[in-house]
Design an enzyme around this catalytic site. Sequence first.
Site, PDB file in Angstrom:
ATOM      1  N   GLU A 113      84.178  15.930  34.005  1.00 51.11           N
ATOM      2  CA  GLU A 113      85.171  16.529  34.910  1.00 51.11           C
ATOM      3  C   GLU A 113      85.386  17.984  34.519  1.00 51.11           C
ATOM      4  O   GLU A 113      84.927  18.425  33.454  1.00 51.11           O
ATOM      5  CB  GLU A 113      86.482  15.729  34.875  1.00 51.11           C
ATOM      6  CG  GLU A 113      86.326  14.372  35.553  1.00 51.11           C
ATOM      7  CD  GLU A 113      87.613  13.572  35.671  1.00 51.11           C
ATOM      8  OE1 GLU A 113      88.677  14.059  35.273  1.00 51.11           O
ATOM      9  OE2 GLU A 113      87.529  12.440  36.171  1.00 51.11           O
ATOM     10  N   HIS A 228      96.119  19.893  42.524  1.00 46.70           N
ATOM     11  CA  HIS A 228      94.725  19.419  42.529  1.00 46.70           C
ATOM     12  C   HIS A 228      94.016  20.087  43.691  1.00 46.70           C
ATOM     13  O   HIS A 228      94.533  20.129  44.805  1.00 46.70           O
ATOM     14  CB  HIS A 228      94.694  17.893  42.688  1.00 46.70           C
ATOM     15  CG  HIS A 228      93.385  17.290  42.262  1.00 46.70           C
ATOM     16  ND1 HIS A 228      92.215  17.517  42.939  1.00 46.70           N
ATOM     17  CD2 HIS A 228      93.065  16.486  41.218  1.00 46.70           C
ATOM     18  CE1 HIS A 228      91.228  16.861  42.327  1.00 46.70           C
ATOM     19  NE2 HIS A 228      91.722  16.231  41.280  1.00 46.70           N
ATOM     20  N   ARG A 274      91.334  23.346  37.249  1.00 44.42           N
ATOM     21  CA  ARG A 274      91.875  23.040  38.580  1.00 44.42           C
ATOM     22  C   ARG A 274      92.604  24.198  39.238  1.00 44.42           C
ATOM     23  O   ARG A 274      92.484  24.421  40.439  1.00 44.42           O
ATOM     24  CB  ARG A 274      92.852  21.883  38.474  1.00 44.42           C
ATOM     25  CG  ARG A 274      92.148  20.629  38.239  1.00 44.42           C
ATOM     26  CD  ARG A 274      93.077  19.489  38.112  1.00 44.42           C
ATOM     27  NE  ARG A 274      92.229  18.343  37.852  1.00 44.42           N
ATOM     28  CZ  ARG A 274      92.658  17.156  37.544  1.00 44.42           C
ATOM     29  NH1 ARG A 274      93.945  16.921  37.455  1.00 44.42           N
ATOM     30  NH2 ARG A 274      91.820  16.185  37.317  1.00 44.42           N
ATOM     31  N   HIS A 334     100.078  17.811  42.166  1.00 39.85           N
ATOM     32  CA  HIS A 334      99.434  16.630  41.572  1.00 39.85           C
ATOM     33  C   HIS A 334     100.109  16.162  40.293  1.00 39.85           C
ATOM     34  O   HIS A 334     100.296  14.972  40.095  1.00 39.85           O
ATOM     35  CB  HIS A 334      97.973  16.994  41.300  1.00 39.85           C
ATOM     36  CG  HIS A 334      97.155  15.893  40.713  1.00 39.85           C
ATOM     37  ND1 HIS A 334      96.952  14.701  41.370  1.00 39.85           N
ATOM     38  CD2 HIS A 334      96.476  15.794  39.538  1.00 39.85           C
ATOM     39  CE1 HIS A 334      96.182  13.912  40.632  1.00 39.85           C
ATOM     40  NE2 HIS A 334      95.892  14.546  39.508  1.00 39.85           N
ATOM     41  N   ARG A 369      96.975  20.979  32.390  1.00 36.59           N
ATOM     42  CA  ARG A 369      96.438  19.742  31.796  1.00 36.59           C
ATOM     43  C   ARG A 369      94.945  19.623  32.055  1.00 36.59           C
ATOM     44  O   ARG A 369      94.462  19.837  33.163  1.00 36.59           O
ATOM     45  CB  ARG A 369      97.145  18.536  32.407  1.00 36.59           C
ATOM     46  CG  ARG A 369      96.575  17.207  31.974  1.00 36.59           C
ATOM     47  CD  ARG A 369      97.373  16.073  32.552  1.00 36.59           C
ATOM     48  NE  ARG A 369      97.263  16.003  33.986  1.00 36.59           N
ATOM     49  CZ  ARG A 369      96.398  15.232  34.644  1.00 36.59           C
ATOM     50  NH1 ARG A 369      95.556  14.450  33.982  1.00 36.59           N
ATOM     51  NH2 ARG A 369      96.371  15.222  35.957  1.00 36.59           N
TER      52      ARG A 369
HETATM   53  P1  FAD Z   1     103.822   6.442  36.499  1.00 34.33           P
HETATM   54  O1  FAD Z   1     102.534   5.750  36.413  1.00 34.33           O
HETATM   55  O2  FAD Z   1     104.036   7.337  37.656  1.00 34.33           O
HETATM   56  O3  FAD Z   1     104.966   5.351  36.491  1.00 34.33           O
HETATM   57  C1  FAD Z   1     106.311   5.726  36.720  1.00 34.33           C
HETATM   58  C2  FAD Z   1     107.113   4.484  36.961  1.00 34.33           C
HETATM   59  O4  FAD Z   1     108.507   4.793  36.984  1.00 34.33           O
HETATM   60  C3  FAD Z   1     106.818   3.801  38.287  1.00 34.33           C
HETATM   61  O5  FAD Z   1     106.802   2.425  38.048  1.00 34.33           O
HETATM   62  C4  FAD Z   1     108.033   4.181  39.154  1.00 34.33           C
HETATM   63  O6  FAD Z   1     108.309   3.255  40.180  1.00 34.33           O
HETATM   64  C5  FAD Z   1     109.113   4.161  38.101  1.00 34.33           C
HETATM   65  N1  FAD Z   1     110.323   4.918  38.433  1.00 34.33           N
HETATM   66  C6  FAD Z   1     110.429   6.206  38.817  1.00 34.33           C
HETATM   67  N2  FAD Z   1     111.726   6.532  38.999  1.00 34.33           N
HETATM   68  C7  FAD Z   1     112.455   5.419  38.728  1.00 34.33           C
HETATM   69  C8  FAD Z   1     113.831   5.099  38.760  1.00 34.33           C
HETATM   70  N3  FAD Z   1     114.741   5.993  39.131  1.00 34.33           N
HETATM   71  N4  FAD Z   1     114.220   3.846  38.420  1.00 34.33           N
HETATM   72  C9  FAD Z   1     113.303   2.898  38.084  1.00 34.33           C
HETATM   73  N5  FAD Z   1     111.985   3.148  38.047  1.00 34.33           N
HETATM   74  C10 FAD Z   1     111.561   4.388  38.357  1.00 34.33           C
HETATM   75  N6  FAD Z   1      95.481  10.976  35.274  1.00 34.33           N
HETATM   76  C11 FAD Z   1      94.404  10.731  34.498  1.00 34.33           C
HETATM   77  O7  FAD Z   1      94.480  10.834  33.278  1.00 34.33           O
HETATM   78  N7  FAD Z   1      93.220  10.379  35.078  1.00 34.33           N
HETATM   79  C12 FAD Z   1      93.069  10.244  36.426  1.00 34.33           C
HETATM   80  O8  FAD Z   1      92.002   9.896  36.888  1.00 34.33           O
HETATM   81  C13 FAD Z   1      94.184  10.518  37.248  1.00 34.33           C
HETATM   82  N8  FAD Z   1      94.069  10.433  38.598  1.00 34.33           N
HETATM   83  C14 FAD Z   1      95.200  10.567  39.354  1.00 34.33           C
HETATM   84  C15 FAD Z   1      95.122  10.369  40.731  1.00 34.33           C
HETATM   85  C16 FAD Z   1      96.262  10.416  41.516  1.00 34.33           C
HETATM   86  C17 FAD Z   1      96.174  10.192  42.999  1.00 34.33           C
HETATM   87  C18 FAD Z   1      97.520  10.684  40.912  1.00 34.33           C
HETATM   88  C19 FAD Z   1      98.775  10.734  41.725  1.00 34.33           C
HETATM   89  C20 FAD Z   1      97.603  10.925  39.543  1.00 34.33           C
HETATM   90  C21 FAD Z   1      96.449  10.862  38.759  1.00 34.33           C
HETATM   91  N9  FAD Z   1      96.508  11.075  37.386  1.00 34.33           N
HETATM   92  C22 FAD Z   1      95.400  10.856  36.616  1.00 34.33           C
HETATM   93  C23 FAD Z   1      97.781  11.324  36.716  1.00 34.33           C
HETATM   94  C24 FAD Z   1      98.258   9.998  36.113  1.00 34.33           C
HETATM   95  O9  FAD Z   1      97.991   8.939  36.992  1.00 34.33           O
HETATM   96  C25 FAD Z   1      99.751   9.997  35.828  1.00 34.33           C
HETATM   97  O10 FAD Z   1     100.149  11.183  35.226  1.00 34.33           O
HETATM   98  C26 FAD Z   1     100.101   8.845  34.903  1.00 34.33           C
HETATM   99  O11 FAD Z   1      99.615   7.643  35.434  1.00 34.33           O
HETATM  100  C27 FAD Z   1     101.595   8.785  34.702  1.00 34.33           C
HETATM  101  O12 FAD Z   1     101.911   7.579  34.065  1.00 34.33           O
HETATM  102  P2  FAD Z   1     103.441   7.271  33.749  1.00 34.33           P
HETATM  103  O13 FAD Z   1     103.474   5.926  33.129  1.00 34.33           O
HETATM  104  O14 FAD Z   1     104.029   8.398  33.018  1.00 34.33           O
HETATM  105  O15 FAD Z   1     104.142   7.271  35.179  1.00 34.33           O
HETATM  106  C1  SIN Z   2      90.928  13.174  39.423  1.00 35.10           C
HETATM  107  O1  SIN Z   2      90.378  12.070  39.417  1.00 35.10           O
HETATM  108  O2  SIN Z   2      90.433  14.209  39.868  1.00 35.10           O
HETATM  109  C2  SIN Z   2      92.289  13.257  38.838  1.00 35.10           C
HETATM  110  C3  SIN Z   2      92.137  13.209  37.389  1.00 35.10           C
HETATM  111  C4  SIN Z   2      93.388  13.647  36.723  1.00 35.10           C
HETATM  112  O3  SIN Z   2      94.396  13.961  37.371  1.00 35.10           O
HETATM  113  O4  SIN Z   2      93.357  13.687  35.493  1.00 35.10           O
END
Ligand code: FAD
Ligand code: SIN
Length: 514
Positions: A113, A228, A274, A334, A369
Site C-alpha cells: 500500500e 482517502h 494519501r 476517512h 497515518r
Molecule cells: P470502530 O471500529 O469504529 O468501533 C467503534 C465502536 O464504538 C462501534 O462499535 C460504535 O458503534 C461504537 N460507538 C461509537 N459511539 C458510541 C457511543 N456513543 N455509545 C456506544 N457505542 C459507541 N484501517 C486499517 O488499518 N486497514 C484498513 O484496511 C482499513 N480500511 C478502512 C476502510 C474503511 C471503509 C474505513 C471506514 C476505515 C478503514 N480503516 C482501515 C480504519 C479502521 O477501520 C479504523 O480506524 C478502526 O477499525 C477503528 O477501530 P476502533 O475499534 O477504534 O473503532
Molecule cells: C484502504 O484499504 O485503502 C484503507 C486502508 C486504511 O485506511 O488503512
Amino acid sequence: MNAHGDFLIIGSGVAGLRAALALADAGTVTILTKAEPTESNTGYAQGGIAAALGPDDSTDLHLQDTVAAGDGLCDPDAVRVLVEDGVRGVRELLEWGAAFAREADGRPSLAREGAHSVRRVLHAHDATGREIGRVLWERVVRDRRIRVLDDARASSLLVERGACRGAAYVDRAGVIREIEAGATLLATGGAGQVYRETTNPAVATGDGVAMAFLAGARVADLEFVQFHPTVLSVEGAPRFLLTEALRGEGARLINRDHEAFMARYETAGDLASRDRVARAMVREAERTGSPVYLSLAHLDAAFVRSRFPTIAQVCGEAGLDLAADPIPVSPAAHYMMGGVATDLDGRTSVRGLFAAGEVACTGVHGANRLASNSLLEGLVFGVRAAHAMTRPAQTAVWAETAEVVPIAPPEGPAPSSAAVRDLMWRQAGLVRDRVGLAGAVQQLQAWVAVSLRPDGGLPVPTGDREAASLAIVGWLIARAALRREESRGAHFRTDRPERDDIHWRRHVADVRAD
Ligand code: FAD
Ligand code: SIN
C-alpha cells in the site's frame, strides 16, 4: 438503580473487543455499543493490517515508514510499541483462526500500500476488517464474563472529584441509565461523519472525543484528518471506499484523456502518501475541469475480480465493471489521527478513563497515518489499555501545555448534522485557509454553545445529540487547524503551504475550562 461492573468498554470495534478479551480474567466486563455490535469502522476495513512479517521486512523498517508518513510528529516510543507488539498481535489473530489470504506455500499473502517500502499488509481480500471482527467477536460471545449491551448509546461520562466512575447511556427504549465501573475505556472509533463526504459508517460521529472533552480530558492533534483519495464517486451511489490495495496491485489514477497523471505531481506516483495523492487528484480535476478515474483495465480481469470481490460487486451495482471501466473517484474524510490524548497504556488525563483505537491519540500516527496501521493500533493499544485498567489510579501527564477552552454562552439556533457536515467539508476539509477556518470556528463555537444541555452535557434525543457531537468535534478540529499555521501531513493550508519545524514541530492540545 445503577448497574455496576469492574470494567466498562464503550465501543465494539477492534479496540473494544480486543480490550474486553484481555480484561475478562481480571473481572466483569460490560461493553456498550450504540448499534449492532458489528457496526463499526472495523467492519468496513478493506485493505488490511500491517505487520513486519515478510522476509524483506523488519520492525525497524515498519517504524521508519510510519514515522516518515507521520511527517515529524510521531512519538517514536509509541511507534516502537505499535510495530513490535503488532507482530505478536497479528500472529495471535492467525492462531485464533483469522482467514487471511495465503500464498501457495501457506505463508500469509502480503499486499503493498501507499508509503510502505515493502509488501507488509495481511488481508482477507478486500474485507479484512470484517474477518478480524469475526474472530474477536466469536471469542467475546463465548466468554460469559463479558456482557454486551447493544443499541446502548453512551451519552456522557460520569466524573466525580476528577475521576471517571462510568457512563450514562440511552438504551434501545430511549431510557437513560447509568453504569458504574472501576475503569472505563473509550473505544468509540472515529468521526468521519463530521464531514459531508466520508468513507465512515453512520456510527462514526466522534462521540468519544465529544464526551471526553466535556468530561475535562485532554484532546490533541485533531487538525490531522486523513482524506482517502479513492472513494467511488457516482451520483446516487454510496461513497464506497476503493482500497489503496488496488493501486498496490497496479491500478492507476487517470484523467479524462486516459492519461496516468500522478507521476507529474509526485515521484512516488500512485503510491505516494494519501494526502499527496488526494491533493494531486483535486488539482488534476481542477486543471482538466473533469473528474478523475481509477483504471484497472490493464490488469488481468480474473485476478482483479477474485482479489477484490466486494469492490467488484459494489461497482457492478453502480453499473461499472471494476476490471474494465474507468471508475470515477474523489477524496472523502476517512480517519482521525488525533483524539483523546493518551500515554502508551491508554491512560488519559482523567483518572479511571482510558482510550484506545481511533478515538485515542497515542502519537503513533503523527500528522498522517500509514495505511493499514489502524487495525493494528486497535489490536495493540486495546490490550495495553486493558492491562492498565486493572490499575486505574494513575493518569497520563504531558510536557506540552494544552489550551484551556471555555464554552461560550448559548445564542442563536441549534445546528443540524447536515449543516455541520457541509460547513466542515467546505471550510475545514482537504484544503484549508485562515479565512475559511476562522469562519468555521466562529460558527461551530456558537452551535456548540446552543447544543449542550444547561448542565453542559450532550442532549439525549438522537438527532440533537448527533448534531451536538459533530459540532463539538468539528469545532475542535477547526480550532486546531486554525492554530497550526503551517502545512504538515494531512493538514494543508493554502495560506501556509510550507512545513514550519521551527514553530510547529509540536502538538496542538485542548482541554475544557472548568
Ligand atoms: P470502530 O471500529 O469504529 O468501533 C467503534 C465502536 O464504538 C462501534 O462499535 C460504535 O458503534 C461504537 N460507538 C461509537 N459511539 C458510541 C457511543 N456513543 N455509545 C456506544 N457505542 C459507541 N484501517 C486499517 O488499518 N486497514 C484498513 O484496511 C482499513 N480500511 C478502512 C476502510 C474503511 C471503509 C474505513 C471506514 C476505515 C478503514 N480503516 C482501515 C480504519 C479502521 O477501520 C479504523 O480506524 C478502526 O477499525 C477503528 O477501530 P476502533 O475499534 O477504534 O473503532
Ligand atoms: C484502504 O484499504 O485503502 C484503507 C486502508 C486504511 O485506511 O488503512
